[in-house]
Design an enzyme around this catalytic site. Structure first.
Site, PDB file in Angstrom:
ATOM      1  N   SER A  25       0.860  -1.183   0.000  1.00 18.57           N
ATOM      2  CA  SER A  25       0.000   0.000   0.000  1.00 18.57           C
ATOM      3  C   SER A  25       0.895   1.231   0.000  1.00 18.57           C
ATOM      4  CB  SER A  25      -0.928  -0.035   1.215  1.00 18.57           C
ATOM      5  OG  SER A  25      -1.726   1.133   1.264  1.00 18.57           O
ATOM      6  N   HIS A  52      -2.787  -0.694  -3.476  1.00 19.15           N
ATOM      7  CA  HIS A  52      -3.932   0.208  -3.396  1.00 19.15           C
ATOM      8  C   HIS A  52      -3.726   1.355  -4.382  1.00 19.15           C
ATOM      9  CE1 HIS A  52      -4.730  -1.200   1.007  1.00 19.15           C
ATOM     10  NE2 HIS A  52      -4.932  -2.135   0.108  1.00 19.15           N
ATOM     11  N   ASP A 144      -4.914  -4.614   5.474  1.00 20.91           N
ATOM     12  CA  ASP A 144      -5.252  -5.420   4.307  1.00 20.91           C
ATOM     13  C   ASP A 144      -4.187  -6.504   4.114  1.00 20.91           C
ATOM     14  OD1 ASP A 144      -6.527  -6.343   2.102  1.00 20.91           O
ATOM     15  OD2 ASP A 144      -5.940  -4.701   0.776  1.00 20.91           O
TER      16      ASP A 144
END
Length: 856
Positions: A25, A52, A144
């Site tokens: 991310s 992301h 995540d």
């Protein structure tokens, strides 16, 4: 000999590519570059990257990664076949999954906001690749990837988060490390070599006869046995009855993680590094669970089983349930929710109370479950109405409601060694028995029968059954593995009751255990003959426990025992005939106290005055299973002749004081007095124990009171600190307001830039000269449009930042105005340069006056 850093696709089936999933991310671009730059051109693996991305912008991830990567980098497309030695990246506004060596794109469930694309990839990768799956978690915000890694544990996949210290943003690696189920933690640049070393060592398994290498055989023909003994000594838990294949797979994983060549080498490694035993034990106990896992099972439980259970339970009863192998608690809380919703359908939901015992062997899992705090992704498994009722949003996740938490009691418990919970209405043991061998399963199923109340419910996993104990349970829903405890009595010789809380010195697998279905040995004629002689010629006897309950009857005892009227009661104190009852009770008490045999002679039966009975009350010390019980043996004495009986009866009519009846009554009185004295002594001892217990409870109460006072004091200190911080925040807000008003009141346009000449702050007056809005915070000065005829503005600002010299110029604008533009360094209170300040003073009036004067 060190293993090579390249791994051909030998261990994999032809056409089946081994895939490495990478999730990143914030700050992920740099660490992804570090990882890929150390991947050789012929690794034999495929790499799928999920990061992301902004769903509204075109992604440049593939182009950026290609610069430092030796492999081709492609943007994933729907149905694209996965090839070895290729890197695939996720496109914007998509979810990427893997199935049958092909990539599939889907539309995100959430159009904006919380998305978990890394969890989606890892979950599909675990399903498709199984134990060949590899998941890597790199730098990023949030959590995540943590939930997606959990299926790797049950399928024996490889999980590798990067070191937190090397991550620009460590929340994602930290969240992945929290469950304690990761295999390797290393720097991003080190991870490729570790992965390739492990994949290279995972060659096809040899046949069973040659499973151990020559080094293994030379060192120890059974290294697995030695490792299990070391684990048993270290953890005080016995794993010898787990399935050998399960144990071998998990040990092989640790062998590969450490780059060893054989199990025998790993055994030596354990002896040199005993702390590795703790990691191996955790490896054995990895649990995989989720809220309302297998929805059809929970639907069947709520539609039929729980309503029927509540219907046959009397109001005011406490419902009791036991969740075996609860892992991190999701199933226990799911069961509590299911019970609550079932009770809500009753006219009086408060007619029942609920207690759920949730146990697991893993101390870390129990600690996590007790907190009751779960990540935000559980919203995918729990319906919104349930989430709103039973959970509260807290931080970056959800916390179980206090009312629900109060009904679940978590405890570390070994179902193999610890005594079970009893008087249960429901027992859930899902996906636990599959890890045990058949012998242990045959021990546990009767134990579950013993733990349940009449018509109690047993819930097993999808791959588990009650096995040979079909007579003990009635199937309710075979598809959901729901069983009801039958009325079949449990044979004591089939029940293996755990009593080894103080850990046994030898493995449970070594304990002798004869299956109840094992036929007798017909060749043992001596034992059979002796058994027949005992049955035919031994005196009548009963075997009782320390409470007087009869557990076994030998021979014909009808002359000495009779059932009492009313509810059936198999207790010697009730069943003994009146002429024997008092004396047997006293002898039984004395035997239990002194642990020595007591002989009673000449006891007379009221229903047959001619017969006298001798009774022997014997404490049993051997064999071990009968230790603590008492054997009561009856022997008939010689009968009196009829004339003697008549003379005794005549004597009773002539001289009652000399009758045998009076003697018997006096003997009974003596025995009762003796029992009374014994009872007084026992009551006195019990009273002393109660007083001691009361003192201990008072001491514990004082300690709790002290702890409460300390906690209250700490809470007051925290409140004081919080008030001070709030006061400082108010002061800072006031100071910021003063500064903002000061800048606006000067009517001077001011622009603040950082060291990279990016916009940090500005006053309202600047917007009339330079086109700025709130979203431009952080944009470079060179990207901003303005009305100033000043192309050297960016260069002058950079020169001021370099030389710390103030620059001041008069600049015209495209709309006819003039400004005095002053550029000076931005100094902090610590005299540190952190950018520049640009002020723009309107000098249009002065310029017009200067022009008129020159014209005049």
């Amino acid at each position: 000999m060190p293993l090579p850093l390249t791994s051909p696709s030998g261990p994999d089936a032809p056409g089946h590519v081994r895939i490495v999933g990478l999730g990143a991310s914030a700050g992920g671009l740099e660490v992804l570059g570090q990882f890929l730059s150390h991947v050789p051109a012929a690794s034999g693996l495929a790499y799928v990257i999920v990061q992301h991305l902004d769903p509204t912008h075109k992604a440049m991830l593939a182009e950026l990664l290609q610069r430092g990567c030796n492999l081709p980098v492609r943007v994933a497309a729907e149905g694209m076949a996965v090839e070895p030695d290729v890197v695939y990246v996720i496109p914007p506004n998509a979810e990427l999954t893997v199935a049958s060596d092909r990539l599939h794109l889907g539309t995100p469930a959430q159009p904006r906001g919380l998305r978990l694309p890394i969890d989606v990839l890892f979950s599909s990768l675990a399903r498709d690749q199984g134990e060949r799956a590899i998941g890597v978690v790199l730098s990023g915000m949030g959590s995540d990837g943590t939930l997606g890694l959990q299926p790797f544990a049950s399928r024996r996949g490889l999980t590798l988060p990067q070191r937190r210290e090397a991550a620009l943003f460590d929340p994602m690696p930290r969240a992945a490390l929290a469950p304690g189920a990761v295999d390797i933690v290393a720097l991003p640049a080190e991870l490729p070599a570790r992965i390739l070393r492990i994949t290279a060592s995972q060659l096809p398994a040899p046949p069973p006869a040659a499973a151990l290498s020559a080094d293994d055989a030379h060192h120890d023909p059974h290294p697995l046995t030695t490792i299990l003994a070391m684990l048993r000594e270290r953890s005080k838990h016995d794993l010898s009855l787990y399935k050998p294949s399960t144990l071998k797979r998990r040990i092989d994983r640790r062998v590969a993680v450490h780059g060893l060549e054989s199990v025998a080498e790993y055994e030596q490694f354990l002896q040199r590094n005993p702390q590795e035993l703790d990691l191996l034990f955790k490896e054995m106990l990895i649990g995989v669970t989720s809220f309302f896992r297998d929805p059809p099972v929970w639907q069947a439980l709520q539609d039929t089983v729980l309503p029927a259970l509540l219907a046959r339970t009397a109001p005011g009863t406490q419902l009791r349930a036991w969740v075996v192998g609860c892992s991190t608690g999701e199933e226990a809380y799911s069961l509590a929710i299911a019970f609550r919703e079932a009770m809500d359908t009753l006219p009086d939901p408060k007619a029942f109370t609920l207690q759920i015992f949730a146990t697991d062997l893993s101390k870390d899992a129990i600690a996590f479950a007790r907190k009751g705090h779960y990540p935000a992704r559980i919203a995918n498994d729990i319906a919104p109405e349930r989430l709103a009722r039973f959970f509260g949003a807290e931080g970056d996740g959800y916390t179980v409601d206090k009312s629900l938490r109060a009904v679940v009691l978590f405890a570390q418990h070994d179902v193999i060694l610890d005594p079970p919970f009893t008087r249960l209405d429901l027992l859930s043991c899902r996906n636990v028995l599959i890890y045990f061998n058949a012998a242990l399963q045959r021990r546990l199923v009767p134990l579950f029968h013993y733990s349940l109340r009449a018509q109690g419910v047993l819930l097993l996993g999808g791959s588990e059954t009650v096995g040979r104990s079909l007579a003990l349970f009635t199937p309710l829903d075979p598809g959901a593995r729901l069983y009801q405890r039958s009325g079949q009595p449990l044979q004591l010789d089939t029940l293996y009751f755990p009593v080894h809380r103080h850990f046994p010195s030898r493995s449970l697998a070594q304990e002798p255990h004869v299956s109840p279905s094992s036929p007798p040995n017909p060749a043992n004629l001596q034992a059979m003959a002796e058994q027949m002689l005992l049955q035919q010629f031994s005196p009548p006897a009963v075997l009782v426990n320390d409470s007087g309950d009869i557990v076994y009857i030998s021979g014909r005892t009808g002359q000495y025992l009779e059932p009492a009227a009313g509810k059936a009661n198999w207790n010697i104190h009730v069943m003994a005939r009146p002429g024997l009852r008092t004396q047997i009770a006293a002898a039984l008490r004395q035997t239990l106290q002194d642990k020595r045999p007591v002989e009673l002679h000449g006891l007379r039966l009221e229903h047959d005055p001619r017969r006298t009975v001798d009774v022997t009350v014997q404490w049993i010390d051997e064999p071990k299973p009968l230790t603590g019980m008492v054997m009561i043996v009856f022997r008939d004495a010689a009968e009196l002749p009829a004339s003697g009986v008549r003379r005794r009866r005549a004597a009773r009519t002539v001289d009652p004081s000399a009758s045998d009846e009076l003697v018997r009554l006096q003997e009974e009185i003596r025995v009762l007095r003796q029992e009374m004295r014994s009872s007084e002594e026992e009551l006195q001892a019990a009273n002393e124990e109660l007083q001691s217990t009361n003192e201990e409870l008072q001491s514990a109460n004082e300690e709790l009171t002290t702890s409460k006072e300390e906690a209250q004091s700490m809470n007051e200190e925290l409140q004081t600190i919080n008030n001070e911080l709030n006061s400082k925040l108010d002061d800072l807000a006031l100071a910021q307001s003063d500064m903002q008003n000061l800048l606006n009141s000067t009517d001077i346009a001011t622009l603040f830039l950082d060291n990279a000449l990016n916009v940090r702050r500005y006053t309202e007056q600047v917007t009339r000269i330079i086109h700025l809005r709130e979203g431009d915070i952080g944009r470079p000065l060179s990207d901003l449009a303005s009305t100033l005829v000043y192309p050297e503005l960016n260069a002058d600002a950079r020169e001021t930042l370099r030389t710390l010299a103030v620059s001041e110029k008069q600049i015209a604008t495209t709309d006819g105005h003039w400004f005095s533009v002053r550029i000076m360094p931005y100094r902090t209170v610590a005299n540190v340069i952190q950018g520049v300040v640009i002020t723009l003073v309107d000098i249009t009036v002065a310029k017009e006056l200067e022009s008129r004067l020159r014209s005049a």
